[in-house]
Design an enzyme around this catalytic site. Structure first.
Site, short mmCIF file in Angstrom:
data_model
loop_
_atom_site.label_atom_id
_atom_site.label_comp_id
_atom_site.label_asym_id
_atom_site.label_seq_id
_atom_site.Cartn_x
_atom_site.Cartn_y
_atom_site.Cartn_z
N HIS A 81 -25.11 12.20 13.03
CA HIS A 81 -24.25 12.82 14.04
C HIS A 81 -23.74 11.74 14.99
O HIS A 81 -24.52 10.88 15.40
CB HIS A 81 -25.05 13.86 14.83
CG HIS A 81 -24.25 14.45 15.95
ND1 HIS A 81 -23.25 15.37 15.72
CD2 HIS A 81 -24.28 14.22 17.28
CE1 HIS A 81 -22.70 15.70 16.88
NE2 HIS A 81 -23.30 15.02 17.86
N VAL B 78 14.34 22.92 -11.23
CA VAL B 78 15.53 22.05 -11.19
C VAL B 78 16.24 22.10 -12.55
O VAL B 78 15.61 21.93 -13.61
CB VAL B 78 15.13 20.60 -10.85
CG1 VAL B 78 16.32 19.67 -10.96
CG2 VAL B 78 14.53 20.55 -9.45
N LYS C 203 -1.15 3.91 -1.64
CA LYS C 203 -2.05 4.02 -0.49
C LYS C 203 -1.66 3.03 0.61
O LYS C 203 -1.81 3.33 1.80
CB LYS C 203 -3.50 3.79 -0.92
CG LYS C 203 -4.22 5.08 -1.26
CD LYS C 203 -3.88 5.63 -2.60
CE LYS C 203 -3.15 6.88 -2.74
NZ LYS C 203 -2.78 7.23 -4.11
N ILE D 239 1.45 12.79 -6.88
CA ILE D 239 2.43 11.72 -6.66
C ILE D 239 3.60 12.21 -5.81
O ILE D 239 4.02 11.55 -4.85
CB ILE D 239 2.89 11.14 -8.02
CG1 ILE D 239 1.70 10.49 -8.73
CG2 ILE D 239 4.04 10.15 -7.84
CD1 ILE D 239 1.98 9.98 -10.14
N ALA E 264 -7.51 7.03 -12.31
CA ALA E 264 -8.04 5.69 -12.55
C ALA E 264 -9.54 5.71 -12.82
O ALA E 264 -10.02 5.10 -13.79
CB ALA E 264 -7.74 4.81 -11.34
P1 FAD Z 1 -2.60 1.97 -16.87
O1 FAD Z 1 -3.04 1.74 -15.50
O2 FAD Z 1 -1.28 2.62 -17.09
O3 FAD Z 1 -2.64 0.55 -17.59
C1 FAD Z 1 -2.21 0.37 -18.89
C2 FAD Z 1 -1.95 -1.10 -19.10
O4 FAD Z 1 -1.69 -1.29 -20.49
C3 FAD Z 1 -0.72 -1.61 -18.37
O5 FAD Z 1 -1.06 -2.76 -17.64
C4 FAD Z 1 0.28 -1.97 -19.46
O6 FAD Z 1 1.03 -3.13 -19.17
C5 FAD Z 1 -0.66 -2.25 -20.64
N1 FAD Z 1 -0.03 -2.04 -21.95
C6 FAD Z 1 0.52 -0.91 -22.44
N2 FAD Z 1 0.92 -1.08 -23.71
C7 FAD Z 1 0.62 -2.36 -24.02
C8 FAD Z 1 0.78 -3.15 -25.18
N3 FAD Z 1 1.28 -2.65 -26.32
N4 FAD Z 1 0.38 -4.43 -25.13
C9 FAD Z 1 -0.17 -4.98 -24.02
N5 FAD Z 1 -0.36 -4.27 -22.89
C10 FAD Z 1 0.02 -2.98 -22.90
N6 FAD Z 1 -5.02 7.62 -9.91
C11 FAD Z 1 -6.09 7.73 -9.12
O7 FAD Z 1 -7.21 7.88 -9.62
N7 FAD Z 1 -5.96 7.67 -7.76
C12 FAD Z 1 -4.77 7.52 -7.15
O8 FAD Z 1 -4.70 7.47 -5.93
C13 FAD Z 1 -3.63 7.40 -7.97
N8 FAD Z 1 -2.41 7.23 -7.41
C14 FAD Z 1 -1.32 7.05 -8.22
C15 FAD Z 1 -0.09 6.87 -7.62
C16 FAD Z 1 1.04 6.67 -8.39
C17 FAD Z 1 2.37 6.45 -7.74
C18 FAD Z 1 0.90 6.64 -9.82
C19 FAD Z 1 2.09 6.39 -10.68
C20 FAD Z 1 -0.32 6.85 -10.42
C21 FAD Z 1 -1.45 7.06 -9.62
N9 FAD Z 1 -2.70 7.29 -10.18
C22 FAD Z 1 -3.79 7.45 -9.37
C23 FAD Z 1 -2.92 7.34 -11.64
C24 FAD Z 1 -3.48 6.02 -12.13
O9 FAD Z 1 -2.58 4.99 -11.81
C25 FAD Z 1 -3.71 6.09 -13.62
O10 FAD Z 1 -4.55 7.21 -13.92
C26 FAD Z 1 -4.39 4.83 -14.11
O11 FAD Z 1 -3.62 3.71 -13.82
C27 FAD Z 1 -4.63 4.91 -15.63
O12 FAD Z 1 -5.29 3.77 -16.02
P2 FAD Z 1 -5.17 3.20 -17.49
O13 FAD Z 1 -5.97 1.95 -17.50
O14 FAD Z 1 -5.49 4.26 -18.47
O15 FAD Z 1 -3.64 2.85 -17.71
P1 AMP Z 2 1.89 16.46 -11.93
O1 AMP Z 2 2.01 16.55 -13.42
O2 AMP Z 2 0.58 16.95 -11.39
O3 AMP Z 2 2.28 15.12 -11.39
O4 AMP Z 2 2.95 17.48 -11.35
C1 AMP Z 2 4.31 17.50 -11.70
C2 AMP Z 2 4.92 18.80 -11.18
O5 AMP Z 2 6.33 18.79 -11.42
C3 AMP Z 2 4.34 20.05 -11.86
O6 AMP Z 2 3.77 20.88 -10.88
C4 AMP Z 2 5.56 20.69 -12.51
O7 AMP Z 2 5.53 22.10 -12.42
C5 AMP Z 2 6.74 20.13 -11.69
N1 AMP Z 2 8.00 20.16 -12.44
C6 AMP Z 2 8.22 19.71 -13.70
N2 AMP Z 2 9.53 19.90 -14.08
C7 AMP Z 2 10.16 20.50 -13.01
C8 AMP Z 2 11.51 20.95 -12.75
N3 AMP Z 2 12.49 20.86 -13.66
N4 AMP Z 2 11.77 21.51 -11.53
C9 AMP Z 2 10.80 21.61 -10.59
N5 AMP Z 2 9.54 21.22 -10.79
C10 AMP Z 2 9.19 20.66 -11.97
#
Ligand code: FAD
Ligand code: AMP
Length: 471
Positions: free
Chosen positions: A450, A244, A57, A191, A326
Site C-alpha cells: 500500500h 468501409v 509504445k 493497432i 510477440a
Molecule cells: P515478426 O516480428 O513479423 O518477424 C518476422 C521476421 O521474419 C521479420 O524480421 C522478417 O524480416 C523476417 N522474414 C520474413 N520472411 C523472411 C525470409 N524469407 N527470409 C528472411 N527473413 C524473413 N504484439 C504485442 O505482443 N504487443 C504489442 O504491443 C504489439 N504492438 C504492435 C503494434 C503494431 C503497430 C504492430 C504492427 C504489431 C504489434 N504487435 C504487438 C504484434 C507483434 O509485432 C507481432 O505479434 C510479432 O512481431 C510477431 O513476431 P514474429 O517473430 O512471429 O514475427
Molecule cells: P484486428 O484484426 O484485431 O487488428 O482488428 C481489425 C478490425 O478491422 C476488425 O475488428 C475488423 O472487423 C475491422 N475491419 C475489417 N475490415 C473492415 C472494413 N471494411 N470496414 C470496417 N472495419 C473493418
C-alpha cells in the site's frame, strides 16, 4: 553433416528468442533475417521492434506526455505555457529507441554465439536453405532442424488500398511527419485504437470505423463498454457497425465511403490508417514448394509442439496464427528449442495475456464472462473500481476497474480483466496466479503493498466472496 543444428528463419520476437535459447542449450544456431533499417543496415527484432510493439509504445508515451501537459498537468498545480509539439523530434526519439533495441539483439546474438545471416531465406529440399543477401550474393546452408518464424504483414482490403501517402497501414501511421488535421482509422483492433490514440492526443480529429457492432469484440463486455466511454471522452469518434466500402484519394484528401444502419455515409479525412489485422508472411519462403502444409488463410499448419507437416521443420509466432502477439511467439520459440534437446516444455495458451495500450490500458487473461456463459460454466465475479484506490487518486488517473472471474464451485481463477492505469503491468500478477492455478481466495489472501494500483486486483479478488474492504 549439416552446417548447423538449427537454422531459424526470421529474427522477430519468435525467431530471435528461439535462436538465443537454442544456442544457450548448446546447439549450433544460425538466424536468417532480411529486415533493413531505413539507413540500409540489417535491423533485428522483426515487426515488433522495427514497426510494431516498440515504436508504437514510444509514440504512445510521447503523445501521452503531451496530452498530460495539455489537459491534466494543471490539476497537479503545474502550469505550462507555450506548449508545442515537434513531430520530427518525437519521431527521431522513437527511431532512436528502435535503433538501440535492434542493436541490442545483435549484441545478444554475439554474446550467445548465434550466427546471423543477412538476407532472404528460401527453403530447399533436404533441410537446406538458400540465402540471398541484399547485395545479391547467395549461399546455401543446411541444418538438422529448421524453425520458421517469418511473422506477418499488414492485411490489406481491396476497398481501401494503401498508397503509402494518404492511405497507410500501421507502418505508415508510425511515421507521419506532421499531425493530420482529420484522421480516419479502419478497425478497432489494438493497432487501430493505439495509433488512433497517438494522433488524437497530438491534435488530430480522429474517426474510427469498425464493421463489427461490438467494441473490442474479444474483450469482456463491461470492460469494453467502460473503455469505449473513456475513449469517447478523449475525443475519439468511434463508429461501430460501419463497413468501409471504398476509399478514394483526390485533392490531397481521402473520401471514405461506409455503410451503417442509416445507409451509405461518407467521411473526408487528410489521412486514412487501414488497421484491419495482419496476415501470415510466407511470401518467397518456398514453404509449399517443399511440401509444408499451409491452411486456407495462409498460416503454416503445425502440431501441438509446433512441428510442420515435415519432420524437423517447425514454425512459431505470427506465421502459424493464434494470438498474433510477440510474447506468444517468443514462448513458442522457447518451447521448440527446449524440446529439441529433449526437455518436456509445454506452452500454456490459456494464460496468454492480451493488452491494448490505450490510456488507460486494457488487459486481460483467461475467459470473459460471455465465453463462460456460452460454455455453461457457473462463475462468480469480483469487481473493483480504480476510483477507490488511493494510489490511482494520487496519480489523478481513476478510470476503470478490475474484474475477476472465478469458478462458482472451486473458486479457481477463470479470467482477469483490467481497464485502468498500468493494466499492462497489473495483468502479470493475474497471469502468474492463473499459471499456478490459484483460487480467487489465494489472490485475496496475498499481501499487496500500500499504496499501489495492485490493490485493485486484491480488492477485486476479495470481491469474489463479497468481502471488499474499500467498497
Ligand atoms: P515478426 O516480428 O513479423 O518477424 C518476422 C521476421 O521474419 C521479420 O524480421 C522478417 O524480416 C523476417 N522474414 C520474413 N520472411 C523472411 C525470409 N524469407 N527470409 C528472411 N527473413 C524473413 N504484439 C504485442 O505482443 N504487443 C504489442 O504491443 C504489439 N504492438 C504492435 C503494434 C503494431 C503497430 C504492430 C504492427 C504489431 C504489434 N504487435 C504487438 C504484434 C507483434 O509485432 C507481432 O505479434 C510479432 O512481431 C510477431 O513476431 P514474429 O517473430 O512471429 O514475427
Ligand atoms: P484486428 O484484426 O484485431 O487488428 O482488428 C481489425 C478490425 O478491422 C476488425 O475488428 C475488423 O472487423 C475491422 N475491419 C475489417 N475490415 C473492415 C472494413 N471494411 N470496414 C470496417 N472495419 C473493418
Amino acid at each position: 553433416m549439416a552446417d548447423y543444428n538449427v537454422i531459424v528463419i526470421g529474427a522477430g520476437p519468435a525467431g530471435y528468442v528461439a535462436a538465443i535459447r537454442c544456442a544457450q542449450l548448446g546447439m549450433k544456431t544460425a538466424c536468417i533475417d532480411k529486415w533493413m533499417s531505413p539507413d540500409g543496415k540489417p535491423s533485428l527484432g522483426g515487426t515488433c521492434l522495427n514497426v510494431g510493439c516498440i515504436p508504437s509504445k514510444a509514440l504512445l508515451d510521447s503523445s501521452h506526455h503531451y496530452y498530460f501537459m495539455q489537459k491534466q498537468a494543471s490539476t497537479h498545480g503545474i502550469q505550462c505555457e507555450g506548449l508545442s509539439i515537434d513531430v520530427a523530434a518525437m519521431q527521431a526519439r522513437k527511431n532512436e529507441v528502435v535503433k538501440t533495441l535492434t542493436k541490442g539483439i545483435a549484441g545478444l546474438f554475439k554474446k550467445n554465439k548465434v550466427t546471423f545471416l543477412e538476407g532472404t531465406a528460401h527453403l530447399a529440399a533436404n533441410k537446406q536453405v538458400e540465402v540471398t543477401a541484399h547485395d545479391g550474393s547467395q549461399q546455401t546452408v543446411s541444418a538438422d532442424n529448421i524453425l520458421i518464424a517469418t511473422g506477418s504483414v499488414s492485411s490489406q482490403i481491396p476497398v481501401a488500398p494503401t498508397d503509402d501517402k494518404l492511405i497507410v497501414d500501421s507502418t505508415g501511421a508510425l511515421a507521419f511527419d506532421s499531425v493530420p488535421k482529420r484522421l480516419g482509422v479502419i478497425g478497432t483492433g489494438a493497432i487501430g485504437l493505439e495509433l488512433g490514440s497517438v494522433w488524437n492526443r497530438l491534435g488530430s480529429q480522429v474517426t474510427i470505423l469498425e464493421a463489427l457492432p461490438d467494441f473490442i469484440a474479444t474483450a469482456d463486455r463491461k470492460i469494453a463498454a467502460a473503455a469505449q466511454r473513456e475513449m469517447k471522452k478523449q475525443g475519439l469518434n468511434i463508429h461501430l457497425g460501419a463497413n468501409v466500402t471504398s476509399a478514394t484519394v483526390s485533392n490531397d484528401e481521402v473520401t471514405v465511403t461506409y455503410q451503417d444502419k442509416k445507409g451509405e455515409q461518407q467521411l473526408v479525412v487528410d489521412k486514412l490508417i487501414v488497421a484491419v489485422g495482419r496476415k501470415p508472411n510466407t511470401e518467397g519462403l518456398g514453404a509449399a514448394g517443399i511440401g509444408i502444409q499451409i491452411d486456407e488463410r495462409g498460416f503454416i499448419e503445425v502440431d501441438k509442439y509446433r512441428q510442420t507437416s515435415i519432420q524437423d521443420i517447425y514454425a512459431v509466432g505470427d506465421v502459424i496464427g493464434g494470438p498474433m502477439l510477440a510474447h506468444k511467439g517468443s514462448e513458442e520459440g522457447v518451447m521448440v528449442a527446449e524440446r529439441l534437446v529433449g526437455q518436456k516444455s509445454e506452452m500454456s495458451y490459456e494464460t496468454v495475456p492480451w493488452v491494448i495500450y490505450t490510456h488507460p490500458e486494457i488487459a486481460w487473461v483467461g475467459k470473459t464472462e460471455e465465453q463462460l456463459k456460452a460454455a455453461g460454466v457457473e462463475y462468480k465475479v469480483g469487481q473493483f473500481p480504480f476510483a477507490a484506490i488511493g494510489r490511482a487518486r494520487a496519480h489523478g488517473d481513476i478510470s476503470g476497474m478490475v474484474r475477476i472471474i472465478a469458478d462458482a464451485k472451486t473458486d479457481s481463477l477463470l479470467g482477469v480483466h483490467i481497464f485502468g492505469i498500468s493494466a499492462s503491468e497489473l495483468i502479470a500478477e493475474a497471469v502468474v496466479a492463473m499459471e499456478f492455478e490459484s483460487s480467487a481466495e489465494d489472490l485475496a489472501r496475498t499481501i499487496h503493498a500500500h499504496p499501489t494500483l495492485a490493490e485493485a486486483v486484491h480488492e477485486a479478488a476479495l470481491g469474489v466472496e463479497g468481502r471488499m474492504i474499500h467498497a
